[in-house]
Design a protein around this motif. Structure first.
Motif, PDB file in Angstrom:
ATOM      1  N   GLU A 107       0.488  -1.647   0.059  1.00 51.88           N
ATOM      2  CA  GLU A 107       0.138  -0.019  -0.146  1.00 51.88           C
ATOM      3  C   GLU A 107       0.944   1.495  -0.467  1.00 51.88           C
ATOM      4  OE1 GLU A 107      -3.118   1.809   2.658  1.00 51.88           O
ATOM      5  OE2 GLU A 107      -3.431   0.278   2.755  1.00 51.88           O
ATOM      6  N   TYR A 108       1.985   1.102   0.669  1.00 50.30           N
ATOM      7  CA  TYR A 108       2.731   2.088   0.542  1.00 50.30           C
ATOM      8  C   TYR A 108       3.408   2.545  -0.383  1.00 50.30           C
ATOM      9  CZ  TYR A 108       6.570   5.149   1.778  1.00 50.30           C
ATOM     10  OH  TYR A 108       7.970   6.583   2.089  1.00 50.30           O
ATOM     11  N   VAL A 109       4.225   1.806  -0.953  1.00 51.10           N
ATOM     12  CA  VAL A 109       4.659   1.182  -1.988  1.00 51.10           C
ATOM     13  C   VAL A 109       3.582   2.092  -3.311  1.00 51.10           C
ATOM     14  CG1 VAL A 109       5.357   0.286  -4.249  1.00 51.10           C
ATOM     15  CG2 VAL A 109       6.056  -0.577  -2.160  1.00 51.10           C
ATOM     16  N   TYR A 110       2.137   1.476  -3.620  1.00 49.38           N
ATOM     17  CA  TYR A 110       1.807   2.415  -4.643  1.00 49.38           C
ATOM     18  C   TYR A 110       1.353   3.340  -4.735  1.00 49.38           C
ATOM     19  CZ  TYR A 110      -2.996   2.876  -7.089  1.00 49.38           C
ATOM     20  OH  TYR A 110      -3.839   3.652  -8.058  1.00 49.38           O
ATOM     21  N   LYS A 111       0.718   4.323  -3.057  1.00 43.68           N
ATOM     22  CA  LYS A 111       0.797   5.477  -2.450  1.00 43.68           C
ATOM     23  C   LYS A 111       2.386   6.406  -2.823  1.00 43.68           C
ATOM     24  CE  LYS A 111      -2.334   5.054   0.986  1.00 43.68           C
ATOM     25  NZ  LYS A 111      -2.760   5.262   2.681  1.00 43.68           N
ATOM     26  N   TYR A 112       3.113   6.003  -2.964  1.00 42.24           N
ATOM     27  CA  TYR A 112       4.100   6.614  -3.591  1.00 42.24           C
ATOM     28  C   TYR A 112       4.246   6.768  -5.472  1.00 42.24           C
ATOM     29  CZ  TYR A 112       9.360   7.751  -3.706  1.00 42.24           C
ATOM     30  OH  TYR A 112      10.907   8.622  -4.551  1.00 42.24           O
ATOM     31  N   TYR A 113       3.801   5.617  -5.433  1.00 43.97           N
ATOM     32  CA  TYR A 113       3.947   4.827  -7.283  1.00 43.97           C
ATOM     33  C   TYR A 113       2.504   6.386  -7.729  1.00 43.97           C
ATOM     34  CZ  TYR A 113       1.713   3.803 -11.603  1.00 43.97           C
ATOM     35  OH  TYR A 113       1.165   3.406 -12.812  1.00 43.97           O
ATOM     36  N   LEU A 114       1.709   6.213  -7.046  1.00 48.79           N
ATOM     37  CA  LEU A 114       0.872   7.270  -7.229  1.00 48.79           C
ATOM     38  C   LEU A 114       0.960   8.885  -7.423  1.00 48.79           C
ATOM     39  CD1 LEU A 114      -2.914   5.787  -5.868  1.00 48.79           C
ATOM     40  CD2 LEU A 114      -1.639   6.000  -7.693  1.00 48.79           C
ATOM     41  N   LYS A 115       2.052   9.031  -6.107  1.00 46.43           N
ATOM     42  CA  LYS A 115       2.828  10.577  -6.305  1.00 46.43           C
ATOM     43  C   LYS A 115       3.439  10.693  -7.160  1.00 46.43           C
ATOM     44  CE  LYS A 115       1.220  12.485  -2.019  1.00 46.43           C
ATOM     45  NZ  LYS A 115       0.594  13.757  -2.141  1.00 46.43           N
ATOM     46  N   LEU A 116       4.492   9.932  -7.778  1.00 51.16           N
ATOM     47  CA  LEU A 116       5.035  10.149  -8.787  1.00 51.16           C
ATOM     48  C   LEU A 116       4.856  10.671 -10.367  1.00 51.16           C
ATOM     49  CD1 LEU A 116       7.986   7.477  -8.181  1.00 51.16           C
ATOM     50  CD2 LEU A 116       7.939   9.838  -7.958  1.00 51.16           C
ATOM     51  N   MET A 117       3.659   9.890  -9.850  1.00 56.32           N
ATOM     52  CA  MET A 117       2.493   9.488 -11.533  1.00 56.32           C
ATOM     53  C   MET A 117       1.926  11.416 -11.049  1.00 56.32           C
ATOM     54  SD  MET A 117       2.913   7.531 -13.035  1.00 56.32           S
ATOM     55  CE  MET A 117       1.365   7.397 -14.403  1.00 56.32           C
ATOM     56  N   GLU A 118       1.294  11.618  -9.779  1.00 54.56           N
ATOM     57  CA  GLU A 118       0.735  13.312  -9.956  1.00 54.56           C
ATOM     58  C   GLU A 118       1.692  13.971  -9.846  1.00 54.56           C
ATOM     59  OE1 GLU A 118      -0.834  15.335  -6.144  1.00 54.56           O
ATOM     60  OE2 GLU A 118      -1.713  13.420  -6.541  1.00 54.56           O
ATOM     61  N   TYR A 119       3.004  13.636 -10.042  1.00 52.90           N
ATOM     62  CA  TYR A 119       4.154  15.105  -9.736  1.00 52.90           C
ATOM     63  C   TYR A 119       4.004  15.479 -10.987  1.00 52.90           C
ATOM     64  CZ  TYR A 119       8.936  16.685 -10.043  1.00 52.90           C
ATOM     65  OH  TYR A 119      10.015  17.620 -10.341  1.00 52.90           O
ATOM     66  N   TYR A 120       4.993  13.761 -12.077  1.00 51.50           N
ATOM     67  CA  TYR A 120       5.058  13.777 -13.989  1.00 51.50           C
ATOM     68  C   TYR A 120       3.869  14.170 -14.087  1.00 51.50           C
ATOM     69  CZ  TYR A 120       9.526  11.573 -12.281  1.00 51.50           C
ATOM     70  OH  TYR A 120      10.640  11.647 -12.041  1.00 51.50           O
ATOM     71  N   ASN A 121       2.621  13.833 -13.994  1.00 53.90           N
ATOM     72  CA  ASN A 121       1.735  14.304 -14.448  1.00 53.90           C
ATOM     73  C   ASN A 121       1.153  15.843 -14.719  1.00 53.90           C
ATOM     74  OD1 ASN A 121       1.054  12.051 -16.011  1.00 53.90           O
ATOM     75  ND2 ASN A 121      -0.304  11.328 -14.575  1.00 53.90           N
ATOM     76  N   SER A 122       1.020  15.889 -13.041  1.00 61.54           N
ATOM     77  CA  SER A 122       0.651  17.453 -13.251  1.00 61.54           C
ATOM     78  C   SER A 122       2.226  17.986 -13.168  1.00 61.54           C
ATOM     79  CB  SER A 122      -0.022  17.672 -11.772  1.00 61.54           C
ATOM     80  OG  SER A 122       1.516  17.564 -11.029  1.00 61.54           O
ATOM     81  N   ASN A 123       3.468  18.453 -13.636  1.00 63.30           N
ATOM     82  CA  ASN A 123       4.106  19.312 -13.904  1.00 63.30           C
ATOM     83  C   ASN A 123       4.642  19.314 -14.426  1.00 63.30           C
ATOM     84  OD1 ASN A 123       4.471  20.603 -11.164  1.00 63.30           O
ATOM     85  ND2 ASN A 123       5.306  18.775  -9.695  1.00 63.30           N
ATOM     86  N   ASN A 124       4.395  18.107 -15.989  1.00 57.85           N
ATOM     87  CA  ASN A 124       4.757  17.808 -17.245  1.00 57.85           C
ATOM     88  C   ASN A 124       6.351  17.594 -17.048  1.00 57.85           C
ATOM     89  OD1 ASN A 124       4.516  16.897 -20.245  1.00 57.85           O
ATOM     90  ND2 ASN A 124       4.457  19.012 -20.884  1.00 57.85           N
ATOM     91  N   ALA A 125       6.923  17.324 -15.896  1.00 50.23           N
ATOM     92  CA  ALA A 125       8.024  17.808 -16.077  1.00 50.23           C
ATOM     93  C   ALA A 125       9.545  16.518 -16.118  1.00 50.23           C
ATOM     94  CB  ALA A 125       8.340  18.050 -14.397  1.00 50.23           C
ATOM     95  N   LEU A 126       9.147  15.957 -17.080  1.00 52.28           N
ATOM     96  CA  LEU A 126      10.006  14.330 -16.928  1.00 52.28           C
ATOM     97  C   LEU A 126      11.562  14.634 -17.200  1.00 52.28           C
ATOM     98  CD1 LEU A 126       7.755  13.110 -21.099  1.00 52.28           C
ATOM     99  CD2 LEU A 126       7.516  12.628 -18.077  1.00 52.28           C
ATOM    100  N   ASN A 127      12.043  15.283 -16.917  1.00 55.94           N
ATOM    101  CA  ASN A 127      13.437  16.134 -16.694  1.00 55.94           C
ATOM    102  C   ASN A 127      14.398  16.353 -15.248  1.00 55.94           C
ATOM    103  OD1 ASN A 127      13.639  14.953 -19.813  1.00 55.94           O
ATOM    104  ND2 ASN A 127      13.399  17.231 -20.059  1.00 55.94           N
TER     105      ASN A 127
END
Length: 134
Positions: A107-127
């Motif tokens: 569950e912790y790993v999944y929440k971390y994964y979701l945070k990463l996805m949120e970060y990349y999707n919301s900021n469009n910051a692939l680099n």
């Protein structure tokens, strides 16, 4: 867990090369970026081309990261979490370590994964590497 313990885990042939989440994050975080680069590629990707048949996986990434650290003066008897893990900013590698090496709660790993996805999707910051902790 000591650095040598981690190396023993990743040198086991049955240890996963990647996880579902680490593959997805790699594709966003480094894979797309690497496809665009003509120079300045990350060392571990070049090493994978040379020594790992061009297979980019987090097991190989972690092994090379640790070998570099040992070459730079760390001892294999030092604590992995305190001397290495807490300094890693690469999301795909962190997720791999959480799942395969440190056996974090799913569950912790999944929440971390979701945070990463949120970060990349919301900021469009692939680099950019995400900051930890969130």
């Amino acid at each position: 867990m000591k650095i040598n313990d981690v190396l023993n885990v990743i040198n086991n042939k049955t240890t996963l090369d990647d996880t579902k989440y680490s593959k997805i994050i790699f594709d966003i975080e480094e894979g797309r970026e690497d496809q665009k680069l003509t120079s300045g590629r990350r060392d571990w990707l070049i090493l994978a081309d040379i020594y790992n048949n061009g297979e980019y996986n987090q097991k190989f990434h972690l092994e090379n990261y640790l070998k570099f650290k040992l070459n730079d003066g760390l001892s294999g008897d030092e604590n992995f979490e305190n001397k290495c893990f807490k300094y890693i900013k690469n999301g795909a590698l962190r997720i791999y370590i959480m799942e395969v090496i440190l056996s974090y709660d799913n569950e912790y790993v999944y929440k971390y994964y979701l945070k990463l996805m949120e970060y990349y999707n919301s900021n469009n910051a692939l680099n950019k590497c995400p900051k930890y902790p969130f």
